[in-house]
Design a protein around this motif. Structure first.
Motif, mmCIF file in Angstrom:
data_model
loop_
_atom_site.group_PDB
_atom_site.id
_atom_site.type_symbol
_atom_site.label_atom_id
_atom_site.label_comp_id
_atom_site.label_asym_id
_atom_site.label_seq_id
_atom_site.Cartn_x
_atom_site.Cartn_y
_atom_site.Cartn_z
ATOM 1 N N ASN A 26 53.543 -43.178 20.686
ATOM 2 C CA ASN A 26 52.915 -43.029 19.360
ATOM 3 C C ASN A 26 51.455 -42.616 19.434
ATOM 4 O OD1 ASN A 26 55.349 -43.808 18.044
ATOM 5 N ND2 ASN A 26 54.826 -45.968 18.394
ATOM 6 N N ASN A 27 51.133 -41.726 20.371
ATOM 7 C CA ASN A 27 49.797 -41.147 20.469
ATOM 8 C C ASN A 27 49.855 -39.668 20.102
ATOM 9 O OD1 ASN A 27 48.112 -43.396 21.870
ATOM 10 N ND2 ASN A 27 49.953 -43.240 23.145
ATOM 11 N N TRP A 28 48.694 -39.102 19.752
ATOM 12 C CA TRP A 28 48.572 -37.672 19.504
ATOM 13 C C TRP A 28 47.889 -37.053 20.716
ATOM 14 C CZ3 TRP A 28 49.826 -33.250 17.729
ATOM 15 C CH2 TRP A 28 48.913 -32.201 17.546
ATOM 16 N N TRP A 29 48.555 -36.079 21.335
ATOM 17 C CA TRP A 29 48.086 -35.484 22.570
ATOM 18 C C TRP A 29 47.458 -34.111 22.359
ATOM 19 C CZ3 TRP A 29 48.535 -38.507 26.955
ATOM 20 C CH2 TRP A 29 49.365 -39.621 26.842
ATOM 21 N N GLY A 30 47.321 -33.711 21.110
ATOM 22 C CA GLY A 30 46.795 -32.388 20.823
ATOM 23 C C GLY A 30 47.869 -31.329 20.744
ATOM 24 N N HIS A 31 49.116 -31.713 21.018
ATOM 25 C CA HIS A 31 50.244 -30.780 20.998
ATOM 26 C C HIS A 31 51.476 -31.513 20.472
ATOM 27 C CE1 HIS A 31 47.923 -28.056 23.584
ATOM 28 N NE2 HIS A 31 47.634 -29.115 24.318
ATOM 29 N N SER A 32 52.393 -30.749 19.927
ATOM 30 C CA SER A 32 53.697 -31.305 19.550
ATOM 31 C C SER A 32 54.812 -30.773 20.450
ATOM 32 C CB SER A 32 54.019 -30.979 18.083
ATOM 33 O OG SER A 32 53.948 -29.583 17.855
ATOM 34 N N ILE B 95 48.293 -35.013 43.511
ATOM 35 C CA ILE B 95 48.123 -36.412 43.890
ATOM 36 C C ILE B 95 48.337 -36.575 45.384
ATOM 37 C CG2 ILE B 95 48.739 -37.349 41.633
ATOM 38 C CD1 ILE B 95 51.558 -37.725 42.665
ATOM 39 N N ALA B 96 47.773 -37.639 45.922
ATOM 40 C CA ALA B 96 47.849 -37.851 47.370
ATOM 41 C C ALA B 96 48.676 -39.081 47.728
ATOM 42 C CB ALA B 96 46.437 -37.990 47.940
ATOM 43 N N LYS B 97 49.299 -39.733 46.746
ATOM 44 C CA LYS B 97 50.107 -40.906 47.046
ATOM 45 C C LYS B 97 51.242 -40.994 46.033
ATOM 46 C CE LYS B 97 47.413 -44.204 44.274
ATOM 47 N NZ LYS B 97 46.654 -45.468 44.304
ATOM 48 N N GLN B 98 52.181 -41.890 46.307
ATOM 49 C CA GLN B 98 53.311 -42.067 45.399
ATOM 50 C C GLN B 98 52.841 -42.769 44.127
ATOM 51 O OE1 GLN B 98 56.483 -44.419 46.977
ATOM 52 N NE2 GLN B 98 57.715 -44.343 45.107
ATOM 53 N N ILE B 99 53.132 -42.173 42.995
ATOM 54 C CA ILE B 99 52.801 -42.806 41.717
ATOM 55 C C ILE B 99 53.996 -42.704 40.783
ATOM 56 C CG2 ILE B 99 50.315 -42.428 41.900
ATOM 57 C CD1 ILE B 99 50.603 -40.053 40.062
ATOM 58 N N GLY B 100 53.918 -43.475 39.698
ATOM 59 C CA GLY B 100 55.026 -43.540 38.760
ATOM 60 C C GLY B 100 55.012 -42.401 37.750
ATOM 61 N N THR B 101 55.767 -42.622 36.692
ATOM 62 C CA THR B 101 55.924 -41.617 35.643
ATOM 63 C C THR B 101 55.374 -42.156 34.335
ATOM 64 O OG1 THR B 101 57.902 -40.745 36.700
ATOM 65 C CG2 THR B 101 57.603 -40.232 34.359
ATOM 66 N N VAL B 102 54.730 -41.291 33.572
ATOM 67 C CA VAL B 102 54.235 -41.645 32.247
ATOM 68 C C VAL B 102 55.298 -41.274 31.215
ATOM 69 C CG1 VAL B 102 52.468 -41.210 30.496
ATOM 70 C CG2 VAL B 102 51.830 -41.321 32.921
ATOM 71 N N HIS B 103 55.729 -42.268 30.441
ATOM 72 C CA HIS B 103 56.700 -42.049 29.368
ATOM 73 C C HIS B 103 55.931 -42.019 28.047
ATOM 74 C CE1 HIS B 103 60.028 -42.729 32.175
ATOM 75 N NE2 HIS B 103 59.305 -43.751 32.652
ATOM 76 N N TYR B 104 55.803 -40.845 27.465
ATOM 77 C CA TYR B 104 54.939 -40.657 26.304
ATOM 78 C C TYR B 104 55.702 -40.417 25.006
ATOM 79 C CZ TYR B 104 55.914 -35.845 27.690
ATOM 80 O OH TYR B 104 56.548 -34.685 28.065
ATOM 81 N N GLU B 105 57.010 -40.437 25.045
ATOM 82 C CA GLU B 105 57.788 -40.250 23.817
ATOM 83 C C GLU B 105 58.262 -41.594 23.286
ATOM 84 O OE1 GLU B 105 60.030 -36.211 23.761
ATOM 85 O OE2 GLU B 105 60.326 -37.055 25.775
ATOM 86 N N PRO B 106 58.285 -41.775 21.973
ATOM 87 C CA PRO B 106 57.914 -40.809 20.932
ATOM 88 C C PRO B 106 56.394 -40.632 20.807
ATOM 89 C CG PRO B 106 58.451 -42.893 19.918
ATOM 90 C CD PRO B 106 58.746 -43.048 21.390
ATOM 91 N N PHE B 107 55.968 -39.452 20.400
ATOM 92 C CA PHE B 107 54.565 -39.146 20.156
ATOM 93 C C PHE B 107 54.418 -38.635 18.731
ATOM 94 C CE2 PHE B 107 56.597 -35.517 22.236
ATOM 95 C CZ PHE B 107 56.391 -34.506 21.314
ATOM 96 N N THR B 108 53.207 -38.681 18.207
ATOM 97 C CA THR B 108 52.997 -38.205 16.840
ATOM 98 C C THR B 108 52.848 -36.692 16.830
ATOM 99 O OG1 THR B 108 50.591 -38.425 16.919
ATOM 100 C CG2 THR B 108 51.833 -40.364 16.227
#
Length: 312
Positions: free
Chosen positions: A255-261, A279-292
């Protein structure tokens, strides 16, 4: 008769000498005051150098305070900086908070009517001029920063193991605006703009809430190592990278606005496990849906008129 005339002449000369002596003394006094003038304006500036509170203090809103070196708030002591106060910081100056710091309008007050201004004392200010405000493991829940402009610091608010409220502020032109380490801080209704890093989070067991902010025009909007953070209802647009994840766990930010739809465009401003080239190491995933699909109108600093008045 002639003797009387002579006496009158002597008496006139005597009085003339006294009169001239009085003029000379008066001129001397006048010159001394002019060479070291004391004007009413001087009473409105307070210079503090390596200053440590010895008891609770409330500063005066009509004065400007200039801090050099360290300003220390010891444990069990409170510094209250009321609305309307200006504080300027010299090169590498910083504030250490071990007690309680209250800046700006109280949280119970309906709205902000005057701002607090925390800035560099340098003629040509730049990010990193002063070190910022360091909350040093105070564990208090009473500190707050509200209705405040903070600029040109290395880390404007460096918050470790305490949970102040940061509300209705503008944090700009800092290297890092807010750093949260082991903090449950509430960060809401702020403009966090034109910084290298807007908000940085670290610490697994805490739950900071970053809500209803404009986090824009930063190199990195949010640098996140605390996946327990609540990050929602923010405008995260116009950053080079809106969010950089730097831990191996997944992060949910909805539920954030990222500047794009367009999800593809949103993914382009997020650095996570899907960007192995960056990136230089193992990292997770960002789940950004739903978004405005559009900018969140009521997010961000709500008093632009006060900010315009401050710039005059």
């Amino acid at each position: 008769m002639e003797q009387s005339i002579q006496k009158m002449k002597k008496r006139s000369i005597y009085y003339l000498l006294i009169f001239c002596l009085g003029l000379a003394v008066g001129a001397s006094c006048t010159t001394q005051e002019t060479s070291n003038p004391t004007t009413p304006e001087d009473n409105f500036e307070v210079v503090l150098e390596n200053y440590r509170l010895t008891g609770d203090e409330t500063w005066e809103s009509e004065k400007t305070y200039v801090v050099h070196g360290t300003l220390e708030i010891p444990r069990d002591m409170t510094l209250n900086i009321p609305p309307g106060t200006t504080v300027k910081f010299g090169r590498n100056a910083f504030v250490t908070v071990k007690g309680i710091l209250k800046i700006g309008a109280p949280l119970a007050q309906a709205q902000v009517t005057q701002l607090v201004y925390l800035t560099s004392d340098n003629i040509g200010p730049a990010p990193g001029d002063w070190n910022g405000i360091f909350f040093d493991h105070t564990h208090d829940l009473e500190s707050f920063i509200r209705g405040t402009v903070i600029e040109y610091a290395t880390v404007a608010l460096d918050v470790k193991t305490t949970s102040p409220t940061v509300a209705e502020c503008t944090l700009r032109f800092n290297e890092t605006a807010i750093a949260l380490d082991g903090s449950d801080a509430r960060v809401r209704y702020n403009d966090i703009v034109d910084n290298s890093i807007g908000v940085s989070t670290i610490g697994r067991q805490t739950l900071p809430r970053i809500e209803k902010n404009n986090i824009a025009k930063n190199e990195t909007g949010i640098f996140c190592e605390n996946v327990q953070s609540t990050i929602q209802h923010n405008n995260l647009n116009a950053n080079i990278f809106a969010l950089r994840l730097n831990v191996k766990f997944d992060l949910v930010v909805i539920n954030n606005w990222w500047g794009h739809s367009d999800p593809t465009e949103i993914a382009n401003v997020i650095i996570d496990g899907g960007d192995p080239g960056l990136i230089a190491k193992q990292i997770g995933t960002v789940h950004y849906e739903p978004f405005t699909d559009a900018r969140i109108v009521d997010a961000g600093f709500p008093y632009p008129t006060l900010l315009a008045e401050l710039a005059k």
